[in-house]
Design a protein around this motif. Structure first.
Motif, mmCIF file in Angstrom:
data_model
loop_
_atom_site.group_PDB
_atom_site.id
_atom_site.type_symbol
_atom_site.label_atom_id
_atom_site.label_comp_id
_atom_site.label_asym_id
_atom_site.label_seq_id
_atom_site.Cartn_x
_atom_site.Cartn_y
_atom_site.Cartn_z
ATOM 1 N N ARG A 1 45.922 36.684 24.821
ATOM 2 C CA ARG A 1 44.834 36.082 26.046
ATOM 3 C C ARG A 1 46.093 35.606 27.017
ATOM 4 N NH1 ARG A 1 39.932 32.724 25.253
ATOM 5 N NH2 ARG A 1 39.081 34.856 24.966
ATOM 6 N N ARG B 1 29.590 37.590 31.897
ATOM 7 C CA ARG B 1 30.388 36.712 31.038
ATOM 8 C C ARG B 1 30.889 35.294 31.509
ATOM 9 N NH1 ARG B 1 36.633 38.491 29.116
ATOM 10 N NH2 ARG B 1 36.536 37.347 27.052
ATOM 11 N N ARG C 1 33.142 31.961 30.167
ATOM 12 C CA ARG C 1 34.086 31.189 29.099
ATOM 13 C C ARG C 1 34.453 29.699 29.163
ATOM 14 N NH1 ARG C 1 39.076 31.971 28.398
ATOM 15 N NH2 ARG C 1 39.642 32.550 30.593
ATOM 16 N N ASN D 1 37.388 26.795 22.124
ATOM 17 C CA ASN D 1 37.129 27.741 23.027
ATOM 18 C C ASN D 1 35.788 28.483 22.883
ATOM 19 O OD1 ASN D 1 40.365 28.116 21.998
ATOM 20 N ND2 ASN D 1 39.985 27.949 24.331
ATOM 21 N N ASP E 1 33.366 31.887 24.190
ATOM 22 C CA ASP E 1 33.273 33.106 24.986
ATOM 23 C C ASP E 1 31.936 33.784 24.655
ATOM 24 O OD1 ASP E 1 33.465 35.435 26.110
ATOM 25 O OD2 ASP E 1 35.451 35.927 25.184
ATOM 26 N N PRO F 1 32.440 37.942 23.045
ATOM 27 C CA PRO F 1 33.969 38.199 22.276
ATOM 28 C C PRO F 1 33.927 39.518 22.015
ATOM 29 C CG PRO F 1 31.961 37.267 21.043
ATOM 30 C CD PRO F 1 31.581 37.144 22.192
ATOM 31 N N LYS G 1 31.693 33.563 18.613
ATOM 32 C CA LYS G 1 31.892 33.047 20.014
ATOM 33 C C LYS G 1 32.492 31.959 20.048
ATOM 34 C CE LYS G 1 27.162 35.026 21.627
ATOM 35 N NZ LYS G 1 25.908 34.755 22.477
#
Length: 340
Positions: free
Chosen positions: A213, A289, A291, A315, A317, A320, A326
């Protein structure tokens, strides 16, 4: 005759050395130090003297009087900056007098949060720390090896940082896991504690099928609070996020995000240093989305520039890769060494 010449040269060298060692400090316990004041950062003043092999580290708030012969770039808690000498008067203990454009300003010592010589060498502006950790659990033969490194270089109006962290884990009846994250960033300081910044972060983690990423962000921020004990800053901007996955379960992603975050550092709690940063990324091109990245470090200083650090990286998300969690987090303890 030769001995006399040698002694004369030795005396001359000592005299020349003492000429460059004329900065003066008076502390609250009435101790007086004569030497070369290098810098003050995070509440600690560094001073070199001719009568000690190592630099003195002095609590800035223990200083009662100061008299410097060279010019420094000085930052106040208000964000105002001066480029001048630092002086105090015997009749005004606890205060500093800074002169700019033939006008003299008076400030309490505690309002000065940082200063450094503009002519300082490259190494004097560089700080770094390196740490290692190892965990072992007999019940399932779990082994975990952790490495971490950070480098910081600060100039008159710029700060550059870089970091790298790796965690490798193996255990019975489970695949080997590898997690690597890195970052590089630059920050330009403006007036009134404002700044602009650009950062690039990288994350690879096979537990969440993430090959790489890459997140590149740019924005602006402000130090809401800045003192000799702590700072608290906020910032916001735009980010470009690119994700490549290990398997073919999900297509690679490429998106534009907004971001907002906060950063807090408390560094005058005895030998403790507490740092945390939280960043939130609502996507502008991927519907719904969201994050979040969280970083928390608690460091305890040991003698000889060694330290013990407890670190957490988290982290989140909400979208995912298909079939993966997640949440992604790592909690570790390391021992390391720092250079500054």
């Amino acid at each position: 005759m030769k001995l006399r010449i040698f002694l004369l040269l030795l005396t001359l060298i000592s005299s020349l050395h003492s000429v460059g060692q004329e900065d003066r400090l008076l502390l609250k316990n009435n101790d007086e130090l004569i030497g070369e004041i290098k810098s003050m950062n995070r509440g600690v003043l560094t001073m070199e003297t001719s009568y000690s092999d190592s630099d003195f580290k002095i609590d800035w708030l223990d200083v009662l009087e100061i008299d410097c012969k060279q010019d420094y770039l000085i930052t106040l808690s208000s964000g105002k900056r001066f480029y001048t000498k630092i002086k105090s008067h015997p009749n005004d203990k606890g205060f500093l007098f800074l002169t700019e454009n033939n006008e003299t300003f008076k400030f309490p010592i505690e309002e000065v949060v940082e200063f450094k010589s503009v002519e300082a060498s490259f190494l004097s502006r560089l700080s770094a720390d390196f740490s290692l950790g190892f965990n072992y659990t007999k019940s399932n033969n779990l082994t975990q090896f952790i490495t971490s490194a950070k480098i910081n270089y600060s100039d008159n109006k710029w700060e550059t940082t870089a970091g790298l962290n790796t965690v490798i884990s193996t255990q019975d009846n489970a695949d080997r896991t590898e997690r690597t994250d890195g970052n590089v960033g630059v920050r330009m300081f403006l007036q009134n504690d404002w700044f602009i910044n650009a950062n690039a972060t990288f994350l690879s983690n096979n537990q969440i099928d993430l090959d790489l990423r890459t997140n590149i962000r740019a924005g602006a921020g402000n130090y809401v609070v800045r003192s000799n004990q702590m700072y608290f800053g906020v910032g916001a901007g735009l980010a470009w996020n690119n994700e490549k996955y290990i398997t073919n379960i999900e297509e690679n992603k490429n998106s534009l995000e907004a971001y907002g975050g906060l950063e807090f550092n408390m560094f005058d709690v005895g030998d403790l240093d507490i740092f945390t940063r939280v960043l939130a990324y609502p996507s502008l091109t991927e519907k719904g989305r969201f994050r979040t990245d969280l970083e928390l470090d608690v460091k305890y200083d040991l003698p000889l520039d060694l330290f013990i650090k407890l670190g957490l990286k988290y982290n989140y998300d909400n979208q995912p890769a298909l079939g993966f969690e997640k949440d992604d987090y790592i909690l570790n303890t390391t021992i390391g060494w720092e250079f500054n």
